[in-house]
Design an enzyme around this catalytic site. Sequence first.
Site, PDB file in Angstrom:
ATOM      1  CG  ASP A   1      43.563  31.499  35.095  1.00  0.00           C
ATOM      2  OD1 ASP A   1      44.253  30.736  34.820  1.00  0.00           O
ATOM      3  OD2 ASP A   1      43.001  32.259  33.916  1.00  0.00           O
TER       4      ASP A   1
ATOM      5  CG  HIS B   1      40.786  35.789  38.121  1.00  0.00           C
ATOM      6  ND1 HIS B   1      40.868  36.864  37.356  1.00  0.00           N
ATOM      7  CD2 HIS B   1      40.672  34.616  37.253  1.00  0.00           C
ATOM      8  CE1 HIS B   1      40.727  36.455  36.066  1.00  0.00           C
ATOM      9  NE2 HIS B   1      40.906  35.036  35.945  1.00  0.00           N
TER      10      HIS B   1
ATOM     11  CG  ASP C   1      43.558  36.122  33.635  1.00  0.00           C
ATOM     12  OD1 ASP C   1      44.390  36.912  33.091  1.00  0.00           O
ATOM     13  OD2 ASP C   1      42.763  35.530  33.364  1.00  0.00           O
TER      14      ASP C   1
ATOM     15  CG  ASN D   1      42.451  37.563  29.758  1.00  0.00           C
ATOM     16  OD1 ASN D   1      42.798  36.510  30.298  1.00  0.00           O
ATOM     17  ND2 ASN D   1      41.351  37.858  29.474  1.00  0.00           N
ATOM     18  CG  HIS D   2      41.325  39.610  33.704  1.00  0.00           C
ATOM     19  ND1 HIS D   2      40.331  40.132  34.169  1.00  0.00           N
ATOM     20  CD2 HIS D   2      41.030  38.387  32.995  1.00  0.00           C
ATOM     21  CE1 HIS D   2      39.325  39.510  33.568  1.00  0.00           C
ATOM     22  NE2 HIS D   2      39.640  38.409  33.175  1.00  0.00           N
TER      23      HIS D   2
END
Length: 230
Positions: free
Chosen positions: A8, A10, A36, A66-67
């Site tokens: 991830d 981010h 993500d 999911n983000h």
Amino acid sequence: MRTLAIGDIHGCLRALDALLNEVNPRPDDLVITLGDYVDRGPDSLGVLDRMLALRQECRCINLKGNHDLMMLAARHDQEQFNEWLKCGGNQTLASYRAAEDWKSFAEAIPEHHWRFLEHDCLPYHETGSHFFVHANAYPDQPLDEQPDHMLYWETLEPATWRPHESGKTMICGHSTQRSGRPLVLDRAICIDTCVYGPGWLTCLNVDLQAYWQANERGQTRMANLGFRTR
């Protein structure tokens, strides 16, 4: 040819660039990113640009997290937009210099970024020996029958984990390892190592089970899943 999995990201572009500089992906490498790309970190815009550039440099499989789904859903529903802001969407909008306004924010984000998240990113990837998902998988269901809540949202809990019926090893992200080290279970490896917090961004060489890491300070290190090397 190497099979490389990246956890991830981010919005942490500095860590991503430092990591890719260490890994140095070659044109025949397969790079699988676990989703993500956005939220929490300072430069989601830059991360998505880097993902699109990487697709021109080597073979890439980009999964959806999911983000990324929350960002996509925020376009269509104001309540979803408000929830997304609470989960790091505000940092994403800041990277685009976009107002925190549901009616106008989507126009500030380039269409090729929306297209990447919605159409280019996949729910999972499978090889002869491994499968790759953002979050988790039911042990007794084929990947093409896994529900979205499992692929994108379900955390990996060591106490309840059971290997997949295929016998393949799962490589996933999503379940944050605040130790900064990957979680290794029986036929499961989680490489979300909390880059947006105090941790690291991880790239796993799937075949050698060695990994590189970088953080937002630009520091890098290497290890393997059995012991630290440097």
